[in-house]
Design a protein around this motif. Structure first.
Motif, short mmCIF file in Angstrom:
data_model
loop_
_atom_site.label_atom_id
_atom_site.label_comp_id
_atom_site.label_asym_id
_atom_site.label_seq_id
_atom_site.Cartn_x
_atom_site.Cartn_y
_atom_site.Cartn_z
N MET A 147 -0.81 5.16 -24.14
CA MET A 147 -1.09 4.08 -23.38
C MET A 147 -1.98 3.82 -21.65
O MET A 147 -2.75 4.45 -22.08
N THR A 148 -1.41 3.49 -21.18
CA THR A 148 -2.38 3.43 -20.25
C THR A 148 -2.08 3.10 -18.65
O THR A 148 -0.25 2.54 -18.53
N LEU A 149 -2.03 4.27 -17.31
CA LEU A 149 -0.67 3.84 -16.42
C LEU A 149 -2.05 3.09 -15.26
O LEU A 149 -3.20 3.52 -15.23
N TYR A 150 -2.01 1.79 -14.62
CA TYR A 150 -2.12 1.21 -13.80
C TYR A 150 -2.24 1.25 -12.26
O TYR A 150 -1.31 1.55 -11.90
N GLY A 151 -3.48 1.12 -11.66
CA GLY A 151 -3.15 1.87 -10.46
C GLY A 151 -3.22 0.11 -10.07
O GLY A 151 -4.33 -0.30 -10.05
N VAL A 152 -2.33 -0.34 -8.83
CA VAL A 152 -2.51 -2.12 -8.85
C VAL A 152 -2.39 -2.14 -7.37
O VAL A 152 -1.42 -1.81 -6.19
N GLY A 153 -3.96 -2.71 -6.85
CA GLY A 153 -3.57 -2.88 -5.07
C GLY A 153 -2.27 -4.09 -4.58
O GLY A 153 -2.78 -5.38 -5.57
N LEU A 154 -1.69 -4.19 -4.30
CA LEU A 154 -0.87 -5.56 -3.94
C LEU A 154 -1.64 -6.08 -2.97
O LEU A 154 -1.08 -7.68 -2.32
N GLY A 155 -2.56 -5.86 -2.15
CA GLY A 155 -3.13 -6.52 -1.11
C GLY A 155 -2.26 -6.12 0.09
O GLY A 155 -1.69 -5.30 0.27
N PRO A 156 -2.52 -7.24 1.18
CA PRO A 156 -1.97 -6.11 2.11
C PRO A 156 -0.46 -6.42 2.46
O PRO A 156 -0.20 -6.67 3.82
N GLY A 157 0.29 -7.26 1.97
CA GLY A 157 1.80 -7.50 2.34
C GLY A 157 2.17 -8.69 2.06
O GLY A 157 3.58 -8.77 1.40
N GLU A 158 1.52 -10.04 2.06
CA GLU A 158 2.14 -11.54 1.19
C GLU A 158 2.26 -11.14 0.39
O GLU A 158 0.98 -10.59 -0.51
N GLY A 159 3.53 -11.86 -0.48
CA GLY A 159 3.28 -11.46 -2.19
C GLY A 159 2.51 -12.17 -2.68
O GLY A 159 2.01 -12.06 -4.03
N ASP A 160 1.92 -13.59 -1.99
CA ASP A 160 0.86 -14.40 -3.03
C ASP A 160 -0.65 -14.02 -3.14
O ASP A 160 -1.36 -14.58 -3.64
N LEU A 161 -1.00 -12.72 -2.19
CA LEU A 161 -2.05 -12.41 -2.51
C LEU A 161 -2.26 -11.05 -3.53
O LEU A 161 -3.12 -10.10 -3.23
N VAL A 162 -1.92 -10.85 -3.99
CA VAL A 162 -1.46 -9.90 -5.53
C VAL A 162 -2.77 -10.89 -6.37
O VAL A 162 -2.61 -11.88 -6.40
N THR A 163 -3.50 -10.16 -6.61
CA THR A 163 -4.89 -11.03 -7.15
C THR A 163 -4.15 -11.66 -8.85
O THR A 163 -2.80 -10.60 -8.72
N VAL A 164 -4.46 -11.97 -9.24
CA VAL A 164 -3.60 -12.88 -10.29
C VAL A 164 -4.28 -11.33 -11.86
O VAL A 164 -2.61 -11.41 -12.73
N ARG A 165 -4.45 -10.63 -12.23
CA ARG A 165 -4.88 -9.42 -12.48
C ARG A 165 -4.43 -8.24 -12.70
O ARG A 165 -2.91 -8.43 -13.55
N GLY A 166 -3.84 -8.09 -11.07
CA GLY A 166 -2.55 -7.24 -10.71
C GLY A 166 -1.38 -8.21 -11.04
O GLY A 166 -0.04 -7.30 -11.62
N ARG A 167 -0.80 -9.73 -11.14
CA ARG A 167 0.25 -9.50 -11.32
C ARG A 167 0.63 -9.89 -12.43
O ARG A 167 1.38 -9.56 -13.32
#
Length: 310
Positions: free
Chosen positions: A1-21
């Motif tokens: 299947m797949t391993l995703y490397g996900v960038g969470l953004g600078p630290g605030e939870g709502d700055l995670v991208t829609v794709r990352g979420r």
């Protein structure tokens, strides 16, 4: 299947991208390299789906290689059997631990399918937090400045990992830079600070960056920068009267064009240069402004007559 490397953004939870979420929602297991990234991940993933990895705080390269091989050995089978994610603050490919995992998997587990989900990085978030504009045509250098170091040379720099702000500040000022600092920008963990006072950041914190700009450099101005001086001039000539979106004063007496006529030849030449540079850049990106459609002779009044002749 797949391993995703996900960038969470600078630290605030709502700055995670829609794709990352979306990836975090689907992942069978989510791994993180540290406490801060884990705290952001747990805003989107229950603790029961968080995987544990052990990374030693060391600069010994043999120990680091051993730790990453063990981490890859833990993650690889989970990625083969289902969907796994490895999260980092910021973007996975910008000053991130994700590079170590990617290289280790490529060397020892090349069959693992890997995808990267970019995240909002401090490289871009700092401009909003510090009120800095990096205009089209600007050059910007990214450097690290740990333990009181102060790289110099470029006219504009963003410095990461500024752990000894007073020492770095003294060297940058002596080298002719104006400097502003940001600590824990857009992070829920700890206090966010933006300041040009190094004494306010005397304590060490890994999540501190600096924006340094040479004082003696006459930076080119973007075309629309003329509006700033024009707006000031218009306000002075009308007693700070409000202007509408077209530059017309509230009393209808002064327009931006009058103030623009008083702009210096130097600024006007710079504006013309940047207008052409910005157009060339938009063309290169396939983002050229739309041209008006051609009008077929004899059809200009069709719309006015309801689409047909009468």
């Amino acid at each position: 299947m797949t391993l995703y490397g996900v960038g969470l953004g600078p630290g605030e939870g709502d700055l995670v991208t829609v794709r990352g979420r979306d990836v975090l929602d689907r992942a069978d297991v989510v791994y993180s390299p540290g406490r801060l990234s884990r705290s952001v991940a747990t805003e989107h993933v229950p603790e029961s789906r968080i995987g544990d990895l052990d990374f030693p705080m060391t600069r010994d390269e043999d120990e680091l290689r051993t730790a990453w091989r063990e981490a890859a050995a833990e993650i690889a089978p989970r990625a083969r059997e289902g969907t796994a994610a490895f999260v980092t603050l910021g973007d996975p490919n910008v000053y991130s631990t994700f590079g170590h995992l990617r290289r280790t998997l490529a060397a020892f587990h090349p069959d693992v399918n890997l995808e990267v989900v970019p995240g909002v990085s401090a490289v871009t978030a700092f401009t909003t937090a510090l009120g800095v504009e990096v205009a089209a045509g600007s050059s910007l250098t990214l450097r690290e400045a740990p333990r009181g170091t102060a790289p110099t040379g470029p006219d504009r720099m963003v410095l990461f990992k500024v752990t000894d702000v007073p020492a770095t500040h003294d060297e940058l000022v002596d080298a002719g830079y104006d400097v502003v600092y940001g600590r824990r920008l857009f992070m829920e963990q700890g206090e966010t600070v933006v300041t040009d006072d190094p004494a306010a950041l005397a304590d060490r914190d890994y999540y501190t960056l600096a924006y340094a700009e040479r004082r003696d450099v006459d930076f080119d101005r973007p075309a629309t920068a003329a509006f700033e001086s024009a707006s000031d001039a218009a306000s002075e000539s009308t007693g700070d009267a409000a202007t509408d979106a077209t530059g017309t004063a509230a009393d209808g007496g002064v327009r931006f064009s009058g103030a623009l006529d008083r702009a210096s030849d130097e600024h006007r030449a710079s504006d013309e240069h940047h207008a052409s540079a910005e157009l060339a850049e938009s063309e290169a990106c396939g983002d050229r402004p739309l041209e008006p459609p051609e009008t077929t002779p004899g059809t200009a009044n069709l719309e006015e007559t309801g689409g047909g002749r009468r």
